[in-house]
Motif scaffolding. Sequence first.
Motif, PDB file in Angstrom:
ATOM      1  N   UNK A   1      31.798  44.818  40.817  1.00 11.21           N
ATOM      2  CA  UNK A   1      33.003  45.749  40.683  1.00 11.21           C
ATOM      3  C   UNK A   1      34.500  44.762  40.196  1.00 11.21           C
ATOM      4  N   UNK A   2      34.360  43.991  40.863  1.00 17.45           N
ATOM      5  CA  UNK A   2      35.738  43.055  40.275  1.00 17.45           C
ATOM      6  C   UNK A   2      35.683  42.727  39.173  1.00 17.45           C
ATOM      7  N   UNK A   3      34.515  42.405  38.614  1.00 13.69           N
ATOM      8  CA  UNK A   3      34.323  42.078  37.123  1.00 13.69           C
ATOM      9  C   UNK A   3      34.905  43.076  36.241  1.00 13.69           C
ATOM     10  N   UNK A   4      34.395  44.358  36.446  1.00 14.12           N
ATOM     11  CA  UNK A   4      34.591  45.548  35.745  1.00 14.12           C
ATOM     12  C   UNK A   4      36.187  45.711  35.818  1.00 14.12           C
ATOM     13  N   UNK A   5      36.837  45.400  36.923  1.00  9.63           N
ATOM     14  CA  UNK A   5      38.237  45.518  36.928  1.00  9.63           C
ATOM     15  C   UNK A   5      38.929  44.667  36.111  1.00  9.63           C
ATOM     16  N   UNK A   6      38.652  43.515  36.099  1.00 10.58           N
ATOM     17  CA  UNK A   6      39.366  42.338  35.405  1.00 10.58           C
ATOM     18  C   UNK A   6      39.187  42.658  33.898  1.00 10.58           C
TER      19      UNK A   6
ATOM     20  N   UNK B   1      42.538  43.527  33.456  1.00 11.15           N
ATOM     21  CA  UNK B   1      43.122  42.243  32.923  1.00 11.15           C
ATOM     22  C   UNK B   1      43.557  41.580  34.412  1.00 11.15           C
ATOM     23  N   UNK B   2      44.796  41.411  34.638  1.00  5.32           N
ATOM     24  CA  UNK B   2      45.117  40.768  35.926  1.00  5.32           C
ATOM     25  C   UNK B   2      45.165  41.871  36.977  1.00  5.32           C
ATOM     26  N   UNK B   3      44.557  41.601  38.114  1.00  7.68           N
ATOM     27  CA  UNK B   3      44.464  42.565  39.490  1.00  7.68           C
ATOM     28  C   UNK B   3      44.541  41.923  40.537  1.00  7.68           C
ATOM     29  N   UNK B   4      44.904  42.347  41.600  1.00  6.32           N
ATOM     30  CA  UNK B   4      44.802  41.584  43.073  1.00  6.32           C
ATOM     31  C   UNK B   4      43.638  41.333  43.412  1.00  6.32           C
TER      32      UNK B   4
ATOM     33  N   UNK C   1      48.337  43.265  56.698  1.00 12.70           N
ATOM     34  CA  UNK C   1      48.707  41.769  56.679  1.00 12.70           C
ATOM     35  C   UNK C   1      49.321  41.350  55.251  1.00 12.70           C
ATOM     36  N   UNK C   2      49.027  42.091  54.305  1.00 13.63           N
ATOM     37  CA  UNK C   2      49.468  41.687  53.052  1.00 13.63           C
ATOM     38  C   UNK C   2      49.554  43.092  52.202  1.00 13.63           C
ATOM     39  N   UNK C   3      50.604  43.825  52.247  1.00  9.29           N
ATOM     40  CA  UNK C   3      50.921  44.893  51.618  1.00  9.29           C
ATOM     41  C   UNK C   3      51.049  44.903  50.103  1.00  9.29           C
ATOM     42  N   UNK C   4      51.443  43.693  49.684  1.00  7.85           N
ATOM     43  CA  UNK C   4      52.040  43.376  48.289  1.00  7.85           C
ATOM     44  C   UNK C   4      51.215  42.264  47.810  1.00  7.85           C
ATOM     45  N   UNK C   5      49.899  42.377  47.576  1.00  8.96           N
ATOM     46  CA  UNK C   5      49.104  41.442  46.856  1.00  8.96           C
ATOM     47  C   UNK C   5      49.503  40.868  45.477  1.00  8.96           C
ATOM     48  N   UNK C   6      49.578  39.637  45.140  1.00  6.16           N
ATOM     49  CA  UNK C   6      49.676  39.118  43.778  1.00  6.16           C
ATOM     50  C   UNK C   6      48.617  39.710  42.914  1.00  6.16           C
ATOM     51  N   UNK C   7      48.862  39.860  41.635  1.00  3.81           N
ATOM     52  CA  UNK C   7      47.931  40.053  40.649  1.00  3.81           C
ATOM     53  C   UNK C   7      47.349  38.893  40.047  1.00  3.81           C
ATOM     54  N   UNK C   8      46.075  38.438  40.285  1.00  2.00           N
ATOM     55  CA  UNK C   8      45.646  37.078  39.877  1.00  2.00           C
ATOM     56  C   UNK C   8      45.348  37.128  38.333  1.00  2.00           C
ATOM     57  N   UNK C   9      45.286  35.775  37.707  1.00  2.00           N
ATOM     58  CA  UNK C   9      45.075  35.696  36.434  1.00  2.00           C
ATOM     59  C   UNK C   9      43.505  35.747  36.203  1.00  2.00           C
ATOM     60  N   UNK C  10      43.128  36.355  35.215  1.00  2.00           N
ATOM     61  CA  UNK C  10      41.696  36.411  34.813  1.00  2.00           C
ATOM     62  C   UNK C  10      40.926  35.210  35.022  1.00  2.00           C
TER      63      UNK C  10
END
Length: 480
Positions: A133-138, A142-145, A154-163
């Motif tokens: 699923x994560x690979x399809x999302x990216x 592109x960038x996704x949390x 615990x973290x409501x505002x996660x960063x969008x990681x680079x591909x």
Amino acid sequence: MKNKIVINLSMFVAFIMVIGCENADFGKLNVNPNEPNQPVLASLFANTIGPISDIVGATTPNHYVQYIANGQYPEESQYQTLNWSTAGLFATLTDLQKIIDLNTDEATKDNAAAGNASNANQIAAATILRVYYYEIMTYRWGRVPYTEALKGIENQYPKYDSQEEIYTGLFNELDMALNMIEAGAGPNGDYLFDSDMSRWESFGQTLKMMMALRLSKANPTLGADKFNEALGNVIASNAENFSYPYLSEENNDNPWEDRFLAPDFRRDYLVSDVFVDALIGSGTNVTPEDPRLYKMAAPAVTSNTFVGAHYGESNDATDDYSFITGDIIYNQTAPLYIFTYSEVLFARAEAAALNWTTEDASALYEEAVKASMEQWGVDSLAATAYVAANPYTGLDSIGYEKWVSLFLQGYESWAEWRRQRAMGYEKELVPPTEMLSNATGIPDRQAYSSTAAALNKEQYDAAIAAQGPDALNTVIWLYK
């Protein structure tokens, strides 16, 4: 005297209540005895498989790669939809994480394994599905949390990681999961592979190979390493193809059948002129060059010949054009494919041509075309004749034939077409004359949901600053 007795009795009752309060377990007052306070893992795992149908049965990516065209309303083939929500996939990822956590936590792992697969096999299957699923999302957004996602409050505002970070992390997860697989059954509720861990292992290795090839432009060194790790462990025949198991019931049947029959009754999706004309090739609209067209499409009702609908335009007289084969659109149990043997063979042929392996690109190309023909039910003699007339001439041959072989595998085909375009040997496609959502060409990605900026503005803004505008034609790292 009477009043004194009443007072003492009241004090006694109050004293008893205080003692009772000190020993009462008020936590139990908020527990519904009619509902389980722990998730049923079989149901939870089954729920995480369902979204695969939405992926393999999606219409929009099949428009992107021009397999299909619309009837009266052409907006989907003109890229009407800009924003696509990640919420459903993140909900599924949350469920998968819950399965992993329950099988990892010392306080819950024994109960999780009781009457179910081992902790290791449950974690392995859930992790492989999570990576899928994560690979399809990216490759869609592109960038996704990723590294900070699924942590709740615990973290409501996660960063969008680079591909690049995401692919590195996903390979690590996949390798861990594959190494965890042990003898025994897979998770309860697994209707995808019937709790067969050998199928999960094969699926994970095939996924790894596809992910590795996806890096042919962005990071060929890592791609080649991971490709060779998977080589020899992937599916080896059409009998092992991965598909979603539909049933002959309205709630679990093939979505194409739902579109054409109950509940939608909409005769709208036609095979595009781009695809039909390509397969007619040097033949005619009665006897096309590529025998797969007989299996993929139906002759037009009015002419009894193969006629593609004008891509990106309105095609009101639908009976004048070819529909997708009735074996799919009128068949509740028709399989929709996740990965196929022909795709594996084309990947191996391409890897050989790129000098990632020492295999024979030409021989693998021929095997791949024949495997595609077999998958679609083409006679072996006709397949051999087609291959003889269309021999391997280089990477362009792979680009074209892979595009044909991935017919109706929407998101997978779109991912591969963009990658091959970045490499310079894709099947050439021309965008429609009219494009919506400010598109400037065939979409390079899908934009985040329209609420993404409001829900996580700081991290959303950082992602856009790093990746580019939140538009359909921003090229993501994977394909630069």
